[in-house]
Structures are given as C-alpha cells and as structure tokens.
Scaffold this motif. Structure first.
Motif, mmCIF file in Angstrom:
data_model
loop_
_atom_site.group_PDB
_atom_site.id
_atom_site.type_symbol
_atom_site.label_atom_id
_atom_site.label_comp_id
_atom_site.label_asym_id
_atom_site.label_seq_id
_atom_site.Cartn_x
_atom_site.Cartn_y
_atom_site.Cartn_z
ATOM 1 N N GLY A 19 0.736 -1.244 0.000
ATOM 2 C CA GLY A 19 0.000 0.000 0.000
ATOM 3 C C GLY A 19 0.769 1.300 0.000
ATOM 4 O O GLY A 19 0.176 2.337 -0.202
ATOM 5 N N ARG A 20 2.069 1.331 0.268
ATOM 6 C CA ARG A 20 2.816 2.585 0.379
ATOM 7 C C ARG A 20 2.163 3.510 1.404
ATOM 8 O O ARG A 20 1.868 4.680 1.133
ATOM 9 C CB ARG A 20 2.911 3.308 -0.959
ATOM 10 N N LEU A 21 1.930 2.954 2.598
ATOM 11 C CA LEU A 21 1.235 3.673 3.662
ATOM 12 C C LEU A 21 1.966 3.507 4.984
ATOM 13 O O LEU A 21 2.684 2.535 5.187
ATOM 14 C CB LEU A 21 -0.183 3.124 3.827
ATOM 15 N N VAL A 22 1.714 4.463 5.893
ATOM 16 C CA VAL A 22 2.226 4.376 7.257
ATOM 17 C C VAL A 22 1.066 4.599 8.207
ATOM 18 O O VAL A 22 0.313 5.565 8.067
ATOM 19 C CB VAL A 22 3.334 5.421 7.523
ATOM 20 N N ALA A 69 -0.097 6.148 20.292
ATOM 21 C CA ALA A 69 0.484 6.152 21.642
ATOM 22 C C ALA A 69 1.809 6.907 21.599
ATOM 23 O O ALA A 69 2.550 6.822 20.621
ATOM 24 C CB ALA A 69 0.716 4.723 22.126
ATOM 25 N N GLY A 70 2.071 7.654 22.641
ATOM 26 C CA GLY A 70 3.339 8.383 22.713
ATOM 27 C C GLY A 70 3.556 9.250 21.490
ATOM 28 O O GLY A 70 2.663 9.973 21.057
ATOM 29 N N ASP A 71 4.729 9.142 20.907
ATOM 30 C CA ASP A 71 5.067 9.960 19.743
ATOM 31 C C ASP A 71 4.970 9.179 18.430
ATOM 32 O O ASP A 71 5.640 9.497 17.457
ATOM 33 C CB ASP A 71 6.455 10.584 19.911
ATOM 34 N N SER A 72 4.099 8.181 18.397
ATOM 35 C CA SER A 72 3.991 7.338 17.200
ATOM 36 C C SER A 72 3.572 8.115 15.954
ATOM 37 O O SER A 72 4.073 7.838 14.864
ATOM 38 C CB SER A 72 3.030 6.164 17.440
ATOM 39 N N VAL A 73 2.686 9.081 16.093
ATOM 40 C CA VAL A 73 2.252 9.852 14.924
ATOM 41 C C VAL A 73 3.406 10.701 14.397
ATOM 42 O O VAL A 73 3.645 10.753 13.193
ATOM 43 C CB VAL A 73 1.005 10.708 15.243
ATOM 44 N N ILE A 130 6.590 10.071 14.732
ATOM 45 C CA ILE A 130 7.537 9.130 14.126
ATOM 46 C C ILE A 130 7.002 8.656 12.776
ATOM 47 O O ILE A 130 7.740 8.586 11.795
ATOM 48 C CB ILE A 130 7.798 7.942 15.068
ATOM 49 N N GLY A 131 5.716 8.354 12.711
ATOM 50 C CA GLY A 131 5.111 7.940 11.452
ATOM 51 C C GLY A 131 5.211 9.017 10.387
ATOM 52 O O GLY A 131 5.465 8.727 9.220
ATOM 53 N N ALA A 159 4.530 3.262 21.747
ATOM 54 C CA ALA A 159 4.376 3.749 20.377
ATOM 55 C C ALA A 159 4.645 2.615 19.391
ATOM 56 O O ALA A 159 5.544 1.806 19.597
ATOM 57 C CB ALA A 159 5.340 4.898 20.124
ATOM 58 N N ALA A 160 3.838 2.569 18.337
ATOM 59 C CA ALA A 160 4.020 1.556 17.293
ATOM 60 C C ALA A 160 3.579 2.135 15.962
ATOM 61 O O ALA A 160 2.612 2.891 15.892
ATOM 62 C CB ALA A 160 3.210 0.303 17.615
ATOM 63 N N ILE A 161 4.317 1.791 14.920
ATOM 64 C CA ILE A 161 3.920 2.184 13.573
ATOM 65 C C ILE A 161 3.868 0.955 12.684
ATOM 66 O O ILE A 161 4.535 -0.045 12.946
ATOM 67 C CB ILE A 161 4.837 3.268 12.965
ATOM 68 N N LEU A 162 3.056 1.056 11.657
ATOM 69 C CA LEU A 162 2.891 -0.016 10.682
ATOM 70 C C LEU A 162 3.253 0.540 9.315
ATOM 71 O O LEU A 162 2.743 1.579 8.913
ATOM 72 C CB LEU A 162 1.437 -0.495 10.687
ATOM 73 N N ILE A 163 4.163 -0.134 8.636
ATOM 74 C CA ILE A 163 4.599 0.282 7.309
ATOM 75 C C ILE A 163 3.996 -0.683 6.300
ATOM 76 O O ILE A 163 4.239 -1.885 6.368
ATOM 77 C CB ILE A 163 6.143 0.223 7.169
ATOM 78 N N GLU A 164 3.201 -0.165 5.376
ATOM 79 C CA GLU A 164 2.654 -0.970 4.277
ATOM 80 C C GLU A 164 3.569 -0.764 3.076
ATOM 81 O O GLU A 164 3.583 0.303 2.465
ATOM 82 C CB GLU A 164 1.231 -0.541 3.936
ATOM 83 N N LEU A 165 4.371 -1.772 2.763
ATOM 84 C CA LEU A 165 5.303 -1.706 1.637
ATOM 85 C C LEU A 165 4.548 -1.703 0.303
ATOM 86 O O LEU A 165 3.368 -2.057 0.260
ATOM 87 C CB LEU A 165 6.271 -2.881 1.703
ATOM 88 N N PRO A 166 5.205 -1.324 -0.788
ATOM 89 C CA PRO A 166 4.528 -1.239 -2.090
ATOM 90 C C PRO A 166 3.914 -2.543 -2.595
ATOM 91 O O PRO A 166 2.883 -2.523 -3.246
ATOM 92 C CB PRO A 166 5.636 -0.766 -3.037
ATOM 93 N N SER A 167 4.535 -3.675 -2.313
ATOM 94 C CA SER A 167 3.981 -4.950 -2.773
ATOM 95 C C SER A 167 4.447 -6.065 -1.847
ATOM 96 O O SER A 167 5.320 -5.865 -1.000
ATOM 97 C CB SER A 167 4.422 -5.256 -4.216
#
Length: 99
Positions: free
Chosen positions: A17-20, A25-29, A31-32, A72-80
């Motif tokens: 998806g090319r998304l974050v 929580a905390g400074d997750s946004v 960082i994202g 804090a947690a982030i999710l990276i949606e890679l391109p494919s």
C-alpha cells in the motif's frame, strides 16, 4: 515477550500500500510522519479502515501495544508483497534511531 522486552517503539512491515499507520500512543504519529515523508508514503492514522478498503480491522498488534502498554508503534505498508525494499527504507529506519 513484548512485556518482557518493553520496547520503546514497535515497527511492523506489511504489504501492500505505500502507507504508514500509527497507534497514536506516545510519539507514534510524529515518528510515522517522519517515516512517511522520508519514503514518500501516505499516512493512515485516523482512516485506516477506509484507506484499506472499508473492512473492520481488529486485533492489531500495534493497537494492543498502545492500549495495553502505552508503547508507540507504527505499521509500514510496503509497495507490494514481493520485492526488496530494504534500501528504500534504510534512511527512514536510521532517522527513527535518533528520535
């Protein structure tokens, strides 16, 4: 294991998806935002279900991290789902180390 290790930040990689996303929580946004601007991805902090196709998302590890541990947690949606994206992500990953 997560409770035992007590990470400062959790990063998950998914596809596609090319998304974050961030659990807010905390400074997750913040960082994202840094990660997304570095790699050129869009964010999905307050509209993930809509962006991902309108289905309800439940049981996400990132949400559990924020709700249960305040981590804090982030999710990276890679391109494919296939491909080598390490080089494209390294700059963003290094930026997160200094946060």
């Amino acid at each position: 294991l997560t409770r035992q290790l007590q990470p400062r930040l959790e990063v998950s990689f998914h596809a596609q998806g090319r998304l974050v996303g961030a659990n807010k929580a905390g400074d997750s946004v913040a960082i994202g935002d840094i990660y997304a601007s570095t790699v050129g991805y869009k964010t999905m902090y307050y509209n993930a279900e809509e962006v991902m196709g309108g289905y309800a998302m439940t049981g996400e590890y990132e949400d559990w991290m924020g709700e249960e541990l305040g981590t804090a947690a982030i999710l990276i949606e890679l391109p494919s789902a296939s491909g080598n994206y390490l080089q494209a992500q390294l700059t963003a990953l290094w930026k997160m180390i200094s946060i």
